[in-house]
Design an enzyme around this catalytic site. Structure first.
Site, PDB file in Angstrom:
ATOM      1  N   HIS A   7       0.870  -1.177   0.000  1.00 38.74           N
ATOM      2  CA  HIS A   7       0.000   0.000   0.000  1.00 38.74           C
ATOM      3  C   HIS A   7       0.912   1.233   0.000  1.00 38.74           C
ATOM      4  CE1 HIS A   7      -2.717   3.029   1.776  1.00 38.74           C
ATOM      5  NE2 HIS A   7      -3.720   2.260   1.419  1.00 38.74           N
TER       6      HIS A   7
ATOM      7  N   ASP B  59       3.436  -4.291   7.987  1.00 38.67           N
ATOM      8  CA  ASP B  59       2.200  -3.526   7.858  1.00 38.67           C
ATOM      9  C   ASP B  59       1.042  -4.516   8.025  1.00 38.67           C
ATOM     10  OD1 ASP B  59      -0.066  -2.219   7.065  1.00 38.67           O
ATOM     11  OD2 ASP B  59       0.710  -1.563   5.130  1.00 38.67           O
TER      12      ASP B  59
ATOM     13  N   CYS C 296      -4.698   2.517  -3.675  1.00 41.40           N
ATOM     14  CA  CYS C 296      -3.439   3.021  -3.095  1.00 41.40           C
ATOM     15  C   CYS C 296      -2.311   2.016  -3.287  1.00 41.40           C
ATOM     16  CB  CYS C 296      -3.590   3.363  -1.615  1.00 41.40           C
ATOM     17  SG  CYS C 296      -4.754   4.681  -1.318  1.00 41.40           S
TER      18      CYS C 296
ATOM     19  N   GLN D  53      -4.279  -5.041   7.193  1.00 38.74           N
ATOM     20  CA  GLN D  53      -5.290  -6.016   6.774  1.00 38.74           C
ATOM     21  C   GLN D  53      -5.222  -7.288   7.613  1.00 38.74           C
ATOM     22  OE1 GLN D  53      -7.676  -5.329   4.667  1.00 38.74           O
ATOM     23  NE2 GLN D  53      -6.862  -3.402   3.898  1.00 38.74           N
TER      24      GLN D  53
ATOM     25  N   LYS E 214     -10.189  -0.365  10.438  1.00 42.74           N
ATOM     26  CA  LYS E 214     -10.397  -1.592   9.649  1.00 42.74           C
ATOM     27  C   LYS E 214     -10.717  -2.773  10.572  1.00 42.74           C
ATOM     28  CE  LYS E 214      -6.955  -0.092   6.291  1.00 42.74           C
ATOM     29  NZ  LYS E 214      -7.656   0.340   5.073  1.00 42.74           N
TER      30      LYS E 214
HETATM   31  N1  7TS Z   1      -1.643  -0.695   4.737  1.00 41.63           N
HETATM   32  C1  7TS Z   1      -2.559  -1.478   4.162  1.00 41.63           C
HETATM   33  C2  7TS Z   1      -2.211  -2.891   3.817  1.00 41.63           C
HETATM   34  C3  7TS Z   1      -3.836  -0.977   3.902  1.00 41.63           C
HETATM   35  O1  7TS Z   1      -4.746  -1.752   3.333  1.00 41.63           O
HETATM   36  C4  7TS Z   1      -4.126   0.374   4.248  1.00 41.63           C
HETATM   37  C5  7TS Z   1      -5.451   0.998   3.925  1.00 41.63           C
HETATM   38  C6  7TS Z   1      -3.135   1.122   4.889  1.00 41.63           C
HETATM   39  C7  7TS Z   1      -1.906   0.561   5.106  1.00 41.63           C
HETATM   40  C8  7TS Z   1      -3.376   2.526   5.345  1.00 41.63           C
HETATM   41  O2  7TS Z   1      -4.258   2.535   6.420  1.00 41.63           O
HETATM   42  P1  7TS Z   1      -4.778   3.905   7.041  1.00 41.63           P
HETATM   43  O3  7TS Z   1      -5.817   3.482   8.016  1.00 41.63           O
HETATM   44  O4  7TS Z   1      -3.612   4.550   7.706  1.00 41.63           O
HETATM   45  O5  7TS Z   1      -5.330   4.708   5.909  1.00 41.63           O
HETATM   46  N2  7TS Z   1      -6.138   0.406   2.852  1.00 41.63           N
HETATM   47  C9  7TS Z   1      -7.190   0.921   2.198  1.00 41.63           C
HETATM   48  C10 7TS Z   1      -7.846   0.220   1.186  1.00 41.63           C
HETATM   49  O6  7TS Z   1      -7.529  -0.891   0.804  1.00 41.63           O
HETATM   50  N3  7TS Z   1      -8.848   0.980   0.714  1.00 41.63           N
HETATM   51  O7  7TS Z   1      -8.864   2.126   1.402  1.00 41.63           O
HETATM   52  C11 7TS Z   1      -7.847   2.088   2.331  1.00 41.63           C
END
Ligand code: 7TS
Length: 405
Positions: free
Chosen positions: A122, A199, A363, A202, A225
């Site tokens: 990501h 990371d 992303c 997910q 999430k």
């Molecule tokens: N890493 C992964 C694997 C992710 O899926 C996401 C967000 C992030 C980092 C960033 O997370 P945040 O909460 O700091 O924004 N993924 C997604 C997605 O798949 N669609 O919208 C956000």
């Protein structure tokens, strides 16, 4: 124990909604999950029952709120089996946690030092490292992805060398659903003298994470999430690493002393939590985690796998659709393109049938490029989705296809 999806759904009032005259089928949980009542209850309980700023009061409400906030830290520690709650830093989310490591730990990196990333990251786990490339001359190397969406582990081993300082890898891809063999990758990083950052944005949602068993040096995730509120996430860092890191942001709460000439910093985790932290959000996250822990997480994982399997089985032989990511053991994320259709159009037509999916580059532009596409649609499943919803999704997809053929 087992998992009762209808009982779980009853905890999510929003799932009763209609969208465009259809019952909502929410298949965008990888972007952000819906919240159970446990979250609302925890946050409302704090707002209405015990709220003040943390750490700075001698009065009862401040002490109670501090206890709840630090209790949330302990809940996160338990979730990922960190050795100590002081290894948990609250952040705004996974993105901020990675930026914190890049800025604070990464500050000492020199030109020519190397960071190994992967093609399936990501942007949150790419862009902060590009800052170090731009500012400090750090070299980024990327593990390639195979056609079915696995990491090429032979290539990974060949990328590790004497200049490798860090391996930063996603535990589970937000597009491919691939679950990467991070324990093995971390061991190899350590053998090469490098640290690891995982990371888990997910992965933490879909399975049990044990940072000590993984031997991860840093592990990050987002609350929203994980059925929790927005504005909260966590950085796990091994105690000795956090202790050696300079602060990132400065302000209240992260200092030991301040004079007009100098400052002294406090110990982790508070060294990295400048200013008033997301107090209510941390309490809400603890509510989400507590609720999740009341479920049989293995049965939940099996349920989610069953949803993905149902979609695959129903679409077996559909030559008008291409799935991106078919690695063995992948999680319940289904990224796809319909022949002759733009993903945005697919998402809009599905929305008119009450089905919420995401479309775009997710992303993950380098990954899209790897698969020769600029975008895809993506259905991501959560514990509250049902087999009936999986069927309705496929029915809606079949109908959507007729617009393009
Ligand atoms: N890493 C992964 C694997 C992710 O899926 C996401 C967000 C992030 C980092 C960033 O997370 P945040 O909460 O700091 O924004 N993924 C997604 C997605 O798949 N669609 O919208 C956000």
């Amino acid at each position: 124990m087992s998992f009762d999806v209808q009982a779980a759904r009853a905890e999510f009032p929003i799932l009763q909604r209609q969208v465009n005259g259809w019952p909502l089928i929410y298949l965008d949980s990888a972007a952000s999950a819906q919240k159970p009542r446990a979250v609302t209850r925890a946050m409302t309980g704090a707002v209405e029952g015990a709220y003040a700023n943390v750490h700075r009061g001698l009065h009862t409400l401040a002490n109670e709120t501090t206890a709840a906030y630090e209790g949330a830290r302990e809940t996160v520690r338990r979730l990922i089996n960190a050795a100590s709650a002081s290894e948990i830093v609250f952040t705004k989310g996974a993105t901020e946690a990675i930026n914190l490591v890049a800025a604070a730990w990464g500050r000492s990196l020199k030109a020519g030092d190397e960071i190994v990333l992967t093609q399936m990251e990501h942007h949150a786990n790419i862009v902060p490292w590009h800052f170090l490339r731009e500012r400090q001359g750090v070299v980024l190397r990327f593990v390639p992805v195979t056609d079915d969406g696995r990491l090429d582990l032979e290539a990974y081993r060949s990328l590790l060398g004497p200049r490798t300082r860090l391996v930063a890898v996603g535990h589970m891809s937000n597009v491919l659903g691939t679950v990467n063999p991070v324990a093995e990758m971390i061991a190899q990083a350590h053998a090469a003298g490098a640290l690891s950052l995982v990371d888990g944005a997910q992965a933490v949602v879909h399975g049990r994470v044990d940072v000590q068993a993984l031997d991860a040096d840093f592990y990050v995730f987002s609350g929203h999430k994980l059925y929790g509120p927005t504005g909260i996430g966590a950085l796990y860092g091994k105690a000795d690493l956090l202790a050696a890191m300079p602060p990132w942001q400065g302000g209240g709460e992260m200092i030991e002393t301040v004079t007009l000439e100098a400052v002294g910093y406090t110990d982790p985790p508070h060294r990295f939590e400048a200013g008033t932290p997301p107090i209510l959000e941390a309490i809400g996250l603890a509510g989400a985690i507590g609720w999740l822990e009341s479920l049989d997480r293995d049965a939940v994982a099996a349920h989610e796998q069953g949803l993905y399997a149902r979609v695959k089985e129903r679409l077996n032989g559909a030559n008008w659709l291409t799935e991106i990511g078919t690695a063995p053991g992948k999680g319940a994320i289904f990224a796809f393109n319909i022949e002759g259709a733009h993903a945005h159009d697919v998402a809009q037509i599905l929305d008119r049938q009450g089905v919420a999916v995401r479309a775009g580059a997710h992303c993950a532009e380098p990954l899209m490029r790897r698969f020769g596409v600029t975008s895809s649609a993506r259905a991501s499943f959560a514990l509250y989705n049902t087999l009936d919803e999986a069927d309705s999704f496929v029915d809606a997809l079949v109908k959507t296809r007729t617009f393009f053929s």
